[in-house]
Structures are given as structure tokens and as C-alpha cells.
Design a protein around this motif. Sequence first.
Motif, PDB file in Angstrom:
ATOM      1  N   ASN A  43      -1.659   3.659   1.191  1.00 30.79           N
ATOM      2  CA  ASN A  43      -1.324   4.220   2.496  1.00 30.79           C
ATOM      3  C   ASN A  43      -1.334   5.746   2.388  1.00 30.79           C
ATOM      4  O   ASN A  43      -0.560   6.321   1.619  1.00 30.79           O
ATOM      5  N   LYS A  60       0.831  -1.209   0.000  1.00 26.37           N
ATOM      6  CA  LYS A  60       0.000   0.000   0.000  1.00 26.37           C
ATOM      7  C   LYS A  60       0.864   1.256   0.000  1.00 26.37           C
ATOM      8  O   LYS A  60       0.481   2.283  -0.564  1.00 26.37           O
ATOM      9  N   THR A 116      -8.780   3.054   1.068  1.00 26.95           N
ATOM     10  CA  THR A 116      -8.013   1.880   1.484  1.00 26.95           C
ATOM     11  C   THR A 116      -7.168   1.354   0.327  1.00 26.95           C
ATOM     12  O   THR A 116      -6.541   0.309   0.452  1.00 26.95           O
TER      13      THR A 116
END
Length: 150
Positions: free
Chosen positions: A97, A34, A94
Motif C-alpha cells: 500500500n 499490503k 501493487t
Amino acid sequence: MQPNDVRILRGAALIAAPVGIVATVVSAVVAGEKGLVGGLVALAVVAGFFGLGSAALMRLTQDKPQVAMTAGLLVYTVQMLLIGLFVIAFSDTTLFNGRAFALSLLATALAWVGGQVKQSLTSRMLYVDPVPSAPAKEADPVKAESRDAA
């Protein structure tokens, strides 16, 4: 597009790209997959917004260089507002990050602006027209002869 504009754009990209890549790699190491996605999105946002902003600025000042400062401030303000809206729109995502995205975006954007400043300060841009727009008046030969005779 004027040659000095191309040099400034290329210089900014050459400084921002390595910074963005390093920020993306650091994001990937710290935050995993992420973080990698966040760094890549940040790199794409900076390249897109700042690249399009530079192109818009070049287009605005192409025919009217006297509006360069006003146009530059306007373009920079719009860029910051759009980036702010992008950050707000994706604050709860989501997909990547958020912290890695924000730090990568900040580092890459600062590198881009720094590259533009460096290129602007080191490029040799003429601020006067080297070729006169009106032909010079020739001296009156009669008056010149009368001065030489006296």
C-alpha cells in the motif's frame, strides 16, 4: 568510529525503531496485509538509507572534523534524493500500500532525525582539545628572578 558518533547513531535508532514499529502496526490494521508490507518496507528503507548515511558521515568526518557541517548537509541531501527516487520508482507498485508506505516512511524518518538531534544536543562532546598539541613554554628563570628582586 568515535564514541560520540556511536551514541548518536544508537540514540537515533532507539527512537526511530519504536515509531517505525507502531507505524507498521497501524498500517497493517488500517490497510491489511499490503499495509503491513508497506510499513515494513518503509522501516527497512529508513534503516538502510539513514544508517548508511550516518556511517558515510562518520567516515567522511573521521579525519577532517572541520568538514562536518558540509558533509552532513551533503549526506542528508543525498538521502532525501535517494528516498525520493525510491518513492517514485515504487509509486505504481501493487506489492504494498503506497499510502501506508509513505506515512510510515515519513513518521520513521522524522523520528530518526529527531533522535539524532536529541542525541547531538544532549551528548557531551568536547569542542576543544583537552590535551595541548604543543608543550607549554616554560618561563625564563632569569627574568622571573629579576622581577622578584625589584
